[in-house]
Design a protein around this motif. Structure first.
Motif, PDB file in Angstrom:
ATOM      1  N   LEU B 147     -60.599  22.311  -9.058  1.00 56.99           N
ATOM      2  CA  LEU B 147     -60.947  21.074  -9.766  1.00 56.99           C
ATOM      3  C   LEU B 147     -59.755  20.538 -10.539  1.00 56.99           C
ATOM      4  CD1 LEU B 147     -64.470  21.267 -11.394  1.00 56.99           C
ATOM      5  CD2 LEU B 147     -63.499  19.512  -9.932  1.00 56.99           C
ATOM      6  N   LEU B 148     -59.074  21.457 -11.249  1.00 53.55           N
ATOM      7  CA  LEU B 148     -57.940  21.060 -12.076  1.00 53.55           C
ATOM      8  C   LEU B 148     -56.845  20.428 -11.209  1.00 53.55           C
ATOM      9  CD1 LEU B 148     -57.575  21.452 -15.124  1.00 53.55           C
ATOM     10  CD2 LEU B 148     -55.971  23.288 -14.578  1.00 53.55           C
ATOM     11  N   LEU B 149     -56.560  21.087 -10.073  1.00 57.91           N
ATOM     12  CA  LEU B 149     -55.526  20.564  -9.179  1.00 57.91           C
ATOM     13  C   LEU B 149     -55.939  19.191  -8.646  1.00 57.91           C
ATOM     14  CD1 LEU B 149     -54.570  23.718  -7.117  1.00 57.91           C
ATOM     15  CD2 LEU B 149     -53.070  22.378  -8.557  1.00 57.91           C
ATOM     16  N   LEU B 150     -57.247  19.053  -8.356  1.00 52.09           N
ATOM     17  CA  LEU B 150     -57.736  17.811  -7.768  1.00 52.09           C
ATOM     18  C   LEU B 150     -57.588  16.646  -8.745  1.00 52.09           C
ATOM     19  CD1 LEU B 150     -58.866  17.371  -5.007  1.00 52.09           C
ATOM     20  CD2 LEU B 150     -61.159  17.546  -5.937  1.00 52.09           C
ATOM     21  N   ILE B 151     -57.866  16.905 -10.044  1.00 50.84           N
ATOM     22  CA  ILE B 151     -57.810  15.787 -10.988  1.00 50.84           C
ATOM     23  C   ILE B 151     -56.438  15.647 -11.633  1.00 50.84           C
ATOM     24  CG2 ILE B 151     -60.285  15.824 -11.537  1.00 50.84           C
ATOM     25  CD1 ILE B 151     -59.563  17.285 -14.111  1.00 50.84           C
ATOM     26  N   SER B 152     -55.504  16.588 -11.344  1.00 52.69           N
ATOM     27  CA  SER B 152     -54.217  16.537 -12.049  1.00 52.69           C
ATOM     28  C   SER B 152     -53.448  15.225 -11.834  1.00 52.69           C
ATOM     29  CB  SER B 152     -53.358  17.740 -11.656  1.00 52.69           C
ATOM     30  OG  SER B 152     -53.136  17.759 -10.276  1.00 52.69           O
ATOM     31  N   PRO B 153     -53.556  14.551 -10.655  1.00 53.14           N
ATOM     32  CA  PRO B 153     -52.811  13.287 -10.536  1.00 53.14           C
ATOM     33  C   PRO B 153     -53.318  12.195 -11.474  1.00 53.14           C
ATOM     34  CG  PRO B 153     -53.423  14.115  -8.388  1.00 53.14           C
ATOM     35  CD  PRO B 153     -54.168  14.928  -9.386  1.00 53.14           C
ATOM     36  N   LEU B 154     -54.531  12.378 -12.042  1.00 57.43           N
ATOM     37  CA  LEU B 154     -55.056  11.342 -12.925  1.00 57.43           C
ATOM     38  C   LEU B 154     -54.504  11.459 -14.345  1.00 57.43           C
ATOM     39  CD1 LEU B 154     -58.765  11.348 -11.769  1.00 57.43           C
ATOM     40  CD2 LEU B 154     -56.984   9.707 -11.222  1.00 57.43           C
ATOM     41  N   ILE B 155     -53.850  12.603 -14.624  1.00 53.79           N
ATOM     42  CA  ILE B 155     -53.306  12.806 -15.956  1.00 53.79           C
ATOM     43  C   ILE B 155     -52.126  11.848 -16.151  1.00 53.79           C
ATOM     44  CG2 ILE B 155     -52.227  14.482 -17.497  1.00 53.79           C
ATOM     45  CD1 ILE B 155     -53.618  16.657 -15.797  1.00 53.79           C
ATOM     46  N   PRO B 156     -52.108  11.112 -17.247  1.00 51.12           N
ATOM     47  CA  PRO B 156     -51.003  10.164 -17.465  1.00 51.12           C
ATOM     48  C   PRO B 156     -49.656  10.893 -17.529  1.00 51.12           C
ATOM     49  CG  PRO B 156     -52.688  10.009 -19.192  1.00 51.12           C
ATOM     50  CD  PRO B 156     -53.103  11.105 -18.296  1.00 51.12           C
ATOM     51  N   PHE B 157     -48.600  10.223 -17.161  1.00 46.13           N
ATOM     52  CA  PHE B 157     -47.207  10.734 -17.122  1.00 46.13           C
ATOM     53  C   PHE B 157     -46.991  11.716 -15.970  1.00 46.13           C
ATOM     54  CE2 PHE B 157     -48.074   9.936 -21.697  1.00 46.13           C
ATOM     55  CZ  PHE B 157     -47.323   8.787 -21.780  1.00 46.13           C
ATOM     56  N   LEU B 158     -47.976  12.617 -15.717  1.00 41.14           N
ATOM     57  CA  LEU B 158     -47.788  13.609 -14.661  1.00 41.14           C
ATOM     58  C   LEU B 158     -48.073  12.983 -13.300  1.00 41.14           C
ATOM     59  CD1 LEU B 158     -47.076  16.584 -14.462  1.00 41.14           C
ATOM     60  CD2 LEU B 158     -49.512  17.118 -14.450  1.00 41.14           C
ATOM     61  N   GLY B 159     -49.184  12.241 -13.223  1.00 42.42           N
ATOM     62  CA  GLY B 159     -49.588  11.667 -11.948  1.00 42.42           C
ATOM     63  C   GLY B 159     -48.785  10.435 -11.587  1.00 42.42           C
ATOM     64  N   GLN B 160     -48.629  10.175 -10.285  1.00 45.43           N
ATOM     65  CA  GLN B 160     -47.903   8.997  -9.839  1.00 45.43           C
ATOM     66  C   GLN B 160     -48.672   8.318  -8.723  1.00 45.43           C
ATOM     67  OE1 GLN B 160     -44.060  10.378  -8.694  1.00 45.43           O
ATOM     68  NE2 GLN B 160     -43.400  10.681 -10.810  1.00 45.43           N
ATOM     69  N   GLU B 161     -48.575   6.996  -8.691  1.00 46.62           N
ATOM     70  CA  GLU B 161     -49.273   6.255  -7.651  1.00 46.62           C
ATOM     71  C   GLU B 161     -48.256   5.775  -6.619  1.00 46.62           C
ATOM     72  OE1 GLU B 161     -52.382   3.794  -9.031  1.00 46.62           O
ATOM     73  OE2 GLU B 161     -52.263   2.424  -7.340  1.00 46.62           O
ATOM     74  N   ILE B 162     -48.457   6.203  -5.345  1.00 47.31           N
ATOM     75  CA  ILE B 162     -47.543   5.796  -4.278  1.00 47.31           C
ATOM     76  C   ILE B 162     -48.364   5.197  -3.149  1.00 47.31           C
ATOM     77  CG2 ILE B 162     -45.839   6.582  -2.590  1.00 47.31           C
ATOM     78  CD1 ILE B 162     -45.090   8.805  -4.492  1.00 47.31           C
TER      79      ILE B 162
END
Lengths: 155, 462
Positions: B147-162
């Motif tokens: 779950l943590l890995l799945l939502i980790s891109p939503l964390i600000p600064f860490l996640g990136q949108e490509i």
């Protein structure tokens, strides 16, 4: 480099690719015909055996097959070693079944026969319809019931 | 040899030799493909053939040695099949890199590097994980990690949108990673452990209506939660592929665990409901469906983001390839956008044709078959579910991306396992293969010698 050479290279590559697929299927051919192919090969090389060695001795089982219960379809090849059945993690056949004990039953070879022995289980082991109370020889194809699991010895 | 008259007991053969021969064969095919690419592009055997070919050969030889030492009874086919798929992917990426003159994002060197990392991770998994059943103790830890890995891109600064999907996290020094790839593995471990514990209630409770067994309403919890999770991935991260992958795998594992058709029906109903809802509410889903239905619409073709140009170019490429293909290095797969990652299947279709694609699909099918065979041979329920789930996710992933590229289903961005350029997917799939190898080793190993003494058991008997 002429067009023809490139065409030949292309066709050769595709042929080799398919040859790999066919070779891979050849490797797993034993899955389809069972383990019988393994002992048959050295038997052919043996110089004139007295009796046809490819055939197992009459009534000597070669594998244990689970024919009922959640583990249906599992087969275990029979070697010289005893087989334990139960819920314990170190059992040869681990059954997750509320009706099975952690060390439920044991199968072992003796004088060319396989013997089933109940290891004082709570719900008992059944050979066909009768409860196993002391070590009993198991004939081929007779179901052994352990909780919801049914196993059979086969050639 | 055994004494005369006593039949040698047949054991499942280790097939070490067969495995080594098949591995060599796979590496030779890959080197041949490099040579064919070079001859097709500029009429000479490329200098890269030896570096790439021998590099790959060295890596898989190392993997083979680790396997022979730590999992000697493992299935003889899994490693050669993976080697060939991975190698053909490398060749295709190399071909696209050369064809584009080094521009355009395809990089065979980085893919070879990631293959090396994948092989190292494969070896480490085999060495560290001696008994896969210890994963069963980590059921809930794996669930939380997934779950943590799945939502980790939503964390600000860490996640990136490509490219419109928020599925990446940036790690300074390494680059971007797709944590969803690793999350898949953790979630399968969780599903397997959870379903082993709960399968009886999910399989037996309920009542019969007409011809199907309906489960009780309160047992719908797990399936609804997974459904919600995959919808969350779809809405928040705009990642259609992973969403479909997770939900489909859960349904398949539920079916393997319970043998109840009603779960599959409920799953399909929930999926159709979710898909229709998502397509009518969210633009990015609706756009994919539009493209799927009318790819030849000029308006859609010219749309900048999410248009049908990529799909159509891929279809044109495959039709150009025809039955036998244009030959390696002689087509124009570089015209397809992202032909080195999402559309590598179309690129291969153009150069190897239908014949090559069918061979490729056969290799995937054989790999999945070996996995399912492992599940059949496994001796405890957790291994059965884990091996079944891992093989299914591989097959499901190939189906989703190949179906998307050939316009059989709406296109969802997923990688072709072991072929597409991308480090995280390659890494995760090598771990998946290590788990399968570990389980097939345990399943094919002859039963261990009983430890207890004959006399001791007699004492406890009555």
């Amino acid at each position: 480099m002429s067009e023809l050479t490139l065409l030949l290279i292309k066709l050769a590559f595709l042929a080799v690719l398919w040859f790999f697929v066919i070779a891979a299927v050849g490797v797993i051919r034993t899955d389809l015909f069972g383990s019988r192919t393994a002992p048959a090969a050295p038997a052919r090389k043996a110089p004139k055996p007295v009796k046809p060695p490819a055939k197992p001795k009459k009534g000597e089982p070669r594998q244990m097959v689970v024919v009922g219960g959640p583990l249906q379809g599992t087969t275990i090849p029979l070697a010289e070693t005893p087989i334990t059945i139960g819920r314990a993690n170190d059992a040869t056949l681990v059954v997750s079944d509320d009706y099975a004990s952690s060390r439920h039953a044991r199968l072992f070879p003796q004088d060319g026969q396989w013997i089933v022995e109940d290891l004082n289980s709570t719900n008992g082991t059944y050979l066909d319809r009768t409860k196993v109370t002391r070590p009993t020889p198991v004939p081929l194809g007779v179901p052994i019931r352990i909780g919801k699991t049914v196993i059979e010895l086969r050639k | 040899m055994s004494a005369p008259g006593v039949e040698p007991v047949p054991l499942p053969a280790k097939r070490r030799m067969a495995q080594l021969v098949m591995l060599g064969f796979a590496v030779l095919i890959v080197m041949g493909a490099y040579a064919a690419v070079g001859l097709g592009i500029d009429q000479k055997i490329p200098s890269g053939m030896l570096t790439y070919g021998l590099g790959l050969g060295g890596f898989v030889l190392a993997a083979y040695l680790v396997l022979a030492r730590f999992a000697p009874w493992a299935d003889p086919l899994i490693l050669p099949l993976v080697t060939l798929i991975n190698g053909l992917g490398l060749v295709m990426i190399y071909r696209l890199e050369v064809g584009a003159g080094g521009k355009g994002g395809a990089s065979a060197t980085s893919q070879l590097l990631w293959t090396a990392v994948g092989v190292v991770v494969f070896a480490v998994t085999l060495i560290v994980l001696r008994d896969h059943r210890s994963l069963q103790r980590l059921t809930y830890t794996a669930g939380a990690a997934g779950l943590l890995l799945l939502i980790s891109p939503l964390i600000p600064f860490l996640g990136q949108e490509i490219n419109g999907a928020r599925i990446w996290i940036g790690i300074p020094g390494v680059g971007q990673l797709q944590p969803a790839e690793l999350a898949k593995l953790a979630l399968i471990v969780f599903f397997a452990g959870y379903l082993v514990a709960k399968r009886d209630v999910l399989a037996l409770a309920g009542r019969r209506l007409l011809f199907i067994d309906l489960p009780r309403a309160r047992d719908l919890g797990p399936i609804l939660i997974t459904w919600g999770l995959s919808l969350g991935v779809l809405i928040l991260q705009k990642d259609l592929g992973s969403s479909l992958l997770i939900f489909g795998t859960f349904i398949a594992m539920l079916y393997i665990a319970t043998q109840r058709t009603s779960w599959v029906l409920i799953g399909i109903l929930l999926f159709v409901g979710g898909a229709v809802l998502a397509a009518s509410i969210f633009d990015h889903v609706a756009a994919r469906v539009d493209v799927f239905l009318n790819p030849e619409d000029p308006k859609l073709f010219e749309r900048e983001l999410g248009g049908s140009a990529q799909l159509l170019e891929g279809l044109f490429g495959m039709s150009q390839g025809g039955i036998l293909g244009t030959g390696l290095g002689q087509g124009y797969p570089g015209l397809i956008p992202l032909s080195f990652s999402d559309f590598i299947f179309a690129a291969i279709g153009e150069e190897l044709g239908l014949t090559g694609l069918m061979a490729l699909l056969m290799i995937y099918a054989l790999l999945v078959e070996r996995g399912l065979r492992t599940a059949l041979a496994a001796r405890d329920p957790f291994s059965k579910l884990l091996a079944g789930g891992l093989s299914f996710i591989l097959a499901w992933q190939v189906f989703i991306i190949v179906g998307g590229v050939t316009n059989l289903i709406p296109l969802t961005g997923l990688v072709t396992p072991f072929m597409s350029q991308g480090g995280s997917a390659l890494l995760a799939n090598w771990i998946l293969i290590a788990l399968l190898v570990r389980m097939s080793d345990a399943a094919r190993k002859p039963p261990p010698q009983a430890i207890q003494d004959e006399g001791l058991t007699q004492v406890f008997q009555r």
